[in-house]
Write a protein that holds these residues in place. Structure first.
Motif, short mmCIF file in Angstrom:
data_model
loop_
_atom_site.label_atom_id
_atom_site.label_comp_id
_atom_site.label_asym_id
_atom_site.label_seq_id
_atom_site.Cartn_x
_atom_site.Cartn_y
_atom_site.Cartn_z
N LYS A 17 0.86 -1.18 0.00
CA LYS A 17 0.00 0.00 0.00
C LYS A 17 0.90 1.23 0.00
O LYS A 17 1.92 1.26 0.69
N LEU A 18 0.51 2.21 -0.77
CA LEU A 18 1.25 3.47 -0.90
C LEU A 18 0.49 4.57 -0.17
O LEU A 18 -0.72 4.72 -0.36
N TYR A 19 1.21 5.32 0.66
CA TYR A 19 0.60 6.40 1.42
C TYR A 19 1.45 7.66 1.32
O TYR A 19 2.67 7.60 1.14
N GLY A 20 0.80 8.79 1.50
CA GLY A 20 1.50 10.03 1.81
C GLY A 20 1.63 10.09 3.32
O GLY A 20 0.71 9.66 4.04
N ALA A 21 2.72 10.60 3.83
CA ALA A 21 2.94 10.63 5.28
C ALA A 21 1.78 11.29 6.02
O ALA A 21 1.41 10.87 7.12
N ARG A 22 1.15 12.28 5.40
CA ARG A 22 0.05 13.02 6.03
C ARG A 22 -1.14 12.13 6.37
O ARG A 22 -1.96 12.49 7.22
N GLN A 23 -1.24 11.00 5.73
CA GLN A 23 -2.35 10.08 6.02
C GLN A 23 -2.15 9.34 7.33
O GLN A 23 -3.11 8.81 7.90
N LEU A 24 -0.92 9.27 7.80
CA LEU A 24 -0.58 8.40 8.93
C LEU A 24 -0.14 9.13 10.18
O LEU A 24 -0.25 8.58 11.28
N VAL A 25 0.41 10.31 10.02
CA VAL A 25 0.88 11.12 11.16
C VAL A 25 0.52 12.58 10.90
O VAL A 25 0.31 12.97 9.75
N PRO A 26 0.45 13.41 11.96
CA PRO A 26 0.09 14.81 11.76
C PRO A 26 1.24 15.61 11.13
O PRO A 26 2.13 16.09 11.81
N VAL A 49 1.08 19.43 -0.65
CA VAL A 49 -0.22 19.34 -1.31
C VAL A 49 -0.10 18.80 -2.74
O VAL A 49 -0.81 17.87 -3.12
N ASP A 50 0.78 19.39 -3.53
CA ASP A 50 0.87 18.98 -4.94
C ASP A 50 1.40 17.56 -5.10
O ASP A 50 0.89 16.79 -5.91
N LEU A 51 2.43 17.21 -4.32
CA LEU A 51 2.98 15.85 -4.43
C LEU A 51 1.97 14.83 -3.91
O LEU A 51 1.83 13.75 -4.49
N TYR A 52 1.24 15.16 -2.87
CA TYR A 52 0.21 14.25 -2.36
C TYR A 52 -0.85 14.00 -3.43
O TYR A 52 -1.27 12.86 -3.67
N ARG A 53 -1.28 15.06 -4.07
CA ARG A 53 -2.27 14.92 -5.15
C ARG A 53 -1.74 14.00 -6.25
O ARG A 53 -2.45 13.17 -6.78
N GLU A 54 -0.46 14.14 -6.57
CA GLU A 54 0.18 13.32 -7.61
C GLU A 54 0.21 11.85 -7.22
O GLU A 54 -0.16 10.98 -8.01
N ILE A 55 0.65 11.52 -6.01
CA ILE A 55 0.82 10.11 -5.65
C ILE A 55 -0.51 9.38 -5.51
O ILE A 55 -0.56 8.16 -5.57
N LYS A 56 -1.58 10.13 -5.33
CA LYS A 56 -2.90 9.50 -5.26
C LYS A 56 -3.26 8.82 -6.59
O LYS A 56 -4.15 7.98 -6.63
N GLU A 57 -2.54 9.16 -7.66
CA GLU A 57 -2.77 8.56 -8.98
C GLU A 57 -1.83 7.37 -9.24
O GLU A 57 -1.94 6.73 -10.27
N TRP A 58 -0.89 7.11 -8.35
CA TRP A 58 0.09 6.05 -8.54
C TRP A 58 -0.51 4.69 -8.21
O TRP A 58 -1.48 4.59 -7.43
N ASP A 59 0.13 3.65 -8.74
CA ASP A 59 -0.27 2.28 -8.42
C ASP A 59 -0.23 2.07 -6.91
O ASP A 59 0.68 2.55 -6.23
N ASN A 60 -1.20 1.34 -6.41
CA ASN A 60 -1.27 0.86 -5.03
C ASN A 60 -1.52 1.96 -3.99
O ASN A 60 -1.42 1.69 -2.79
N TRP A 61 -1.81 3.21 -4.43
CA TRP A 61 -2.15 4.23 -3.43
C TRP A 61 -3.39 3.75 -2.67
O TRP A 61 -4.31 3.19 -3.25
N SER A 62 -3.40 3.97 -1.37
CA SER A 62 -4.51 3.50 -0.55
C SER A 62 -5.07 4.66 0.28
O SER A 62 -4.31 5.44 0.86
N SER A 63 -6.38 4.74 0.33
CA SER A 63 -7.03 5.77 1.15
C SER A 63 -7.31 5.26 2.57
O SER A 63 -7.66 6.03 3.44
N THR A 64 -7.12 3.97 2.77
CA THR A 64 -7.37 3.38 4.10
C THR A 64 -6.15 2.59 4.57
O THR A 64 -5.34 2.16 3.77
N TRP A 65 -6.05 2.39 5.86
CA TRP A 65 -4.95 1.58 6.39
C TRP A 65 -5.42 0.58 7.38
O TRP A 65 -6.30 0.31 7.91
#
Length: 191
Positions: free
Chosen positions: A160-169, A175-191
């Motif tokens: 599963k691929l996450y942006g650090a902001r999803q897991l810790v404060p 913002v821009d890089l997070y938006r980008e990685i949401k389009e990558w393979d295996n990005w996950s909105s849940t953990w």
């Protein structure tokens, strides 16, 4: 004769797999090459890890090996001298020169995302990507690094691929890089 043919087939398959890994795996700028120091302690991970976490360093960006090495060296010094880490916290860093820089490295527990370090690889883009993206070659280098990790057994094939902001404060990876990685393979909105 059958044994010889079987052996030749196995060798051919092995060479094909090795060639595929070389084609995927980016050349790493080693810690020694960028001027890093050795870790105080090396905590190993159980592999393959199930998660990849993307960060940004909130520093200036870098576009040459020398610039990147200097910035990454400063990050390592801060992590070790101020935060008391055993090494630089990220497993790998990506410069805007399109190169992958070794941090803690493969199968080593980083110190990048509290409560997630034992079960993840932390990849940080050098720079602040709140209002811009890393250059395309840097984005591709990160994707190739992840593919390499899967091909070599360091990263689980169902990671599963996450942006650090999803897991810790944190605002990381910006913002821009997070938006980008949401389009990558295996990005996950849940953990």
């Amino acid at each position: 004769m059958k044994q010889v043919i079987s052996l030749l087939v196995i060798v051919a398959i092995s060479l094909t797999v090795a060639d595929d890994e070389e084609a995927i795996c980016p050349t790493l700028v080693t810690k020694q090459e960028w001027g890093g120091i050795k870790a105080v302690h090396v905590p190993y991970q159980i592999i393959p890890v199930p998660n990849v976490i993307i960060h940004h360093t909130v520093t200036g960006a870098c576009s040459t090996k020398a610039e990147c090495g200097s910035i990454i060296g400063n990050i390592q010094n801060r992590h070790m001298d101020v935060l008391n880490f055993d090494d630089i916290g990220y497993n790998f860093l990506i410069g805007n020169d399109g190169r992958v820089y070794q941090g803690a490295g493969w199968h080593i527990e980083g110190a990048h995302t509290y409560r997630w370090n034992k079960k993840s690889i932390g990849i940080a883009f050098v720079g602040d990507f709140s209002s811009e993206l890393p250059v395309p070659s840097a984005l591709q280098a990160a994707k190739n690094l992840i593919k390499c990790g899967v091909a070599t057994g360091e990263i689980d094939q169902n990671y599963k691929l996450y942006g650090a902001r999803q897991l810790v404060p944190t605002e990381s990876p910006g913002v821009d890089l997070y938006r980008e990685i949401k389009e990558w393979d295996n990005w996950s909105s849940t953990w």
